[in-house]
Design a protein around this motif. Structure first.
Motif, PDB file in Angstrom:
ATOM      1  N   ASN A 175      34.220  37.225  34.341  1.00  0.00           N
ATOM      2  CA  ASN A 175      34.907  37.482  35.609  1.00  0.00           C
ATOM      3  C   ASN A 175      34.083  36.936  36.775  1.00  0.00           C
ATOM      4  OD1 ASN A 175      35.846  38.760  38.017  1.00  0.00           O
ATOM      5  ND2 ASN A 175      36.500  40.567  36.910  1.00  0.00           N
TER       6      ASN A 175
ATOM      7  N   THR B 225      41.341  38.921  29.921  1.00  0.00           N
ATOM      8  CA  THR B 225      41.645  38.289  28.634  1.00  0.00           C
ATOM      9  C   THR B 225      40.454  38.419  27.685  1.00  0.00           C
ATOM     10  OG1 THR B 225      43.140  36.733  29.718  1.00  0.00           O
ATOM     11  CG2 THR B 225      42.329  36.126  27.533  1.00  0.00           C
TER      12      THR B 225
ATOM     13  N   CYS C 253      47.518  45.715  29.920  1.00  0.00           N
ATOM     14  CA  CYS C 253      47.858  45.153  31.239  1.00  0.00           C
ATOM     15  C   CYS C 253      48.115  46.255  32.260  1.00  0.00           C
ATOM     16  CB  CYS C 253      49.059  44.228  31.120  1.00  0.00           C
ATOM     17  SG  CYS C 253      48.695  42.691  30.250  1.00  0.00           S
TER      18      CYS C 253
ATOM     19  N   TYR D 224      39.569  37.929  37.721  1.00  0.00           N
ATOM     20  CA  TYR D 224      39.841  39.182  37.024  1.00  0.00           C
ATOM     21  C   TYR D 224      40.710  38.928  35.796  1.00  0.00           C
ATOM     22  CZ  TYR D 224      40.461  44.116  36.265  1.00  0.00           C
ATOM     23  OH  TYR D 224      40.430  45.362  35.703  1.00  0.00           O
ATOM     24  N   LEU D 225      41.680  38.029  35.908  1.00  0.00           N
ATOM     25  CA  LEU D 225      42.533  37.701  34.768  1.00  0.00           C
ATOM     26  C   LEU D 225      41.733  37.054  33.632  1.00  0.00           C
ATOM     27  CD1 LEU D 225      45.693  36.412  36.663  1.00  0.00           C
ATOM     28  CD2 LEU D 225      45.369  38.636  35.535  1.00  0.00           C
TER      29      LEU D 225
END
Length: 136
Positions: free
Chosen positions: A24, A50, A76, A45-46
């Motif tokens: 991140n 993951t 999620c 952040y995504l």
């Protein structure tokens, strides 16, 4: 409640989460080359999320009996709450608190790092209960 955080599982969660946090943080530095701080935090952040899902599924919550679809959905959902925490804390520190206290060096880095750390406990509880719920 304290016993929940004093366990082998939580320790492995911290290592997996720490790895995801590094992804991140470093990806935010990369994204920041092409976009503003706020957008870079969201995309970073995504990337971390993951990484966290894969590591959590493989190493932390091995007794998960949920379908992959349910795990992804709840993962999620828990992370929507966590990303809000991360963003609010990062923005508050970067634009209000650190300047108020006269901090001028590494403001985005300090803000983002603290923003990443804050949701560790709420995320663990959410993932344990919903994302990777074990048997019965």
């Amino acid at each position: 409640m304290i016993n929940t955080f004093v366990s082998r599982e939580f320790l492995i969660f911290l290592v997996a989460g720490g790895t995801a946090a590094i992804v991140n943080f470093l990806s935010r530095l990369l994204f920041n080359q092409w976009m503003g701080f706020s957008s870079a935090i969201i995309l970073a952040y995504l990337c971390g999320m993951t990484t966290a899902f894969i590591l959590s599924k493989l190493f932390v919550f091995k007794n998960n009996k949920q379908s992959i679809g349910n795990s992804i959905f709840y993962f999620c959902l828990v992370n929507v709450f966590a990303i809000i925490q991360t963003w609010v804390i990062s923005m508050l520190l970067a634009y209000k608190l650190l300047p108020f206290f006269g901090v001028t060096k590494f403001v985005p880095e300090i803000s983002h790092l603290i923003g990443i750390v804050v949701p560790v406990f709420t995320s663990y509880l959410g993932h344990k209960r919903w994302s990777f719920a074990g048997p019965g």
